[in-house]
Design a protein around this motif. Structure first.
Motif, PDB file in Angstrom:
ATOM      1  N   TYR A  44       0.614  -1.470  -0.341  1.00 38.55           N
ATOM      2  CA  TYR A  44       0.259   0.123   0.376  1.00 38.55           C
ATOM      3  C   TYR A  44       0.979   0.864  -0.090  1.00 38.55           C
ATOM      4  O   TYR A  44       0.588   2.286  -0.481  1.00 38.55           O
ATOM      5  N   CYS A  96       0.706   3.644  -3.255  1.00 42.02           N
ATOM      6  CA  CYS A  96      -0.332   4.499  -2.734  1.00 42.02           C
ATOM      7  C   CYS A  96       0.924   5.925  -2.862  1.00 42.02           C
ATOM      8  O   CYS A  96       0.767   7.101  -2.466  1.00 42.02           O
ATOM      9  N   GLN A 156      -7.680   0.307  -0.727  1.00 43.93           N
ATOM     10  CA  GLN A 156      -6.616   1.890  -1.515  1.00 43.93           C
ATOM     11  C   GLN A 156      -5.967   1.600  -2.855  1.00 43.93           C
ATOM     12  O   GLN A 156      -5.424   2.269  -3.224  1.00 43.93           O
ATOM     13  N   ILE A 157      -5.335   0.444  -2.774  1.00 40.02           N
ATOM     14  CA  ILE A 157      -4.404   0.331  -4.110  1.00 40.02           C
ATOM     15  C   ILE A 157      -5.128   0.114  -5.640  1.00 40.02           C
ATOM     16  O   ILE A 157      -4.234   0.031  -5.885  1.00 40.02           O
ATOM     17  N   VAL A 193      -6.279   3.628  -6.151  1.00 36.98           N
ATOM     18  CA  VAL A 193      -5.082   4.502  -6.872  1.00 36.98           C
ATOM     19  C   VAL A 193      -4.653   3.744  -8.100  1.00 36.98           C
ATOM     20  O   VAL A 193      -4.961   4.665  -9.348  1.00 36.98           O
TER      21      VAL A 193
END
Length: 300
Positions: free
Chosen positions: A121, A125, A217-218, A221
């Motif tokens: 991450y 990110c 989250q990855i 992004v």
């Protein structure tokens, strides 16, 4: 644990008498175990000797490989002895030690995989801040938490289990686990059950949540970046995601095995119990060795 408990002998009832079938199973188990040990130690040795792999992700992978050796070694040699010799017994003290190391293997692997997801991450990110966040000191702190919390919590759980008086001395499984010993007790321990739930929630569920959040989250992004950046993110995350899914399935099989081993056939029982111990340590170094470009280059 008192002296009386230390002299207790526990008997495993799922093994058949020694014969061609048991010898064949023991030989097959030995070959798989030998491959697992060699593959994990080879991967750990490559990471240790190759300076270009002295990065956070590979440091965590090194620990995952060592953890695989601990997991398979905590069970496989004992099972092979039972199959070859026909002696299907274990001391109570030895059974508790096995419980500790089997649980340590499972919980530590989950925490290491969660830490690796966090590393991915940060790398994807927050690439400009990666070296500022994942410093050597930060890596050491994460590894300290990875091992210290399971050691202390599992030590407490094994101690609580060792205080329970036993009314039976037969285990209907291939190896020792905490629930099997608790079920042999004359009394029901609410404290042991509550503490077990605490361990599961804190050392299994929380790492799972951490991995899921990291990959959400990855994905967010990566969705906004170019196709090349997406392919690079996919190539770095695919081995970890494959290993995590494989280990999660193995853990699920283990949970089913622990809760329902008395109600399923012996063949399925054996598969579920060995899947958790054998398959992840065998597949993890293979997956990372094949899917990770830097490791392939260093091996060549």
């Amino acid at each position: 644990m008192n002296l009386i408990s230390s002299n207790i002998t526990l008997t495993f009832t799922v093994y058949g008498p020694p014969g061609p079938l048991s010898y064949m199973l023991a030989t097959l188990l030995f070959l798989i175990y030998l491959f697992s040990i060699c593959a994990n130690m080879f991967l750990a040795l490559v990471i240790y000797l190759e300076s270009s792999l002295h990065k956070p992700m590979y440091v965590f992978l090194f620990n995952l490989a060592v953890n695989g050796v601990i997991g398979s070694s905590s069970v496989c040699p004992k099972i092979m002895v039972h199959l070859f010799s026909g002696v299907q017994e274990s001391s109570y003290y030895g059974c508790l030690i096995q419980v500790f190391f089997v649980n340590f293997y499972g919980i530590s692997a989950y925490v290491i995989l969660a830490v690796m997801a966090y590393d991915r991450y940060v790398s994807i990110c927050k690439p400009l801040l990666y070296h500022a966040i994942m410093t050597p000191a930060k890596v050491k702190q994460l590894l300290l938490v990875t091992y210290s919390f399971p050691i202390f919590s599992l030590s407490a759980q094994v101690y609580l289990t060792s205080r329970l008086p036993l009314c039976r001395h037969t285990i209907t499984k291939l190896f020792c686990d905490n629930l099997a010993i608790v079920n042999l007790s004359c009394v029901k321990s609410n404290l042991d059950n509550i503490f077990g739930i605490f361990i599961v929630l804190s050392l299994a569920v929380l790492p799972l949540i951490c991995v899921v959040i990291s990959y959400i989250q990855i994905l967010k992004v990566s969705w906004k970046t170019s196709r090349d950046a997406q392919q690079k993110a996919l190539s770095t995350c695919t081995p970890h995601l494959a290993v995590f899914i494989n280990f999660s399935l193995a853990t699920l099989f283990s949970v089913i095995y622990n809760r329902a081993s008395m109600y399923i056939s012996s063949e399925v029982n054996i598969f579920m119990s060995l899947h958790f111990i054998l398959i992840p340590p065998v597949l993890h170094p293979v997956i990372y060795g094949i899917r990770t470009k830097e490791i392939r280059r260093c091996i060549m």
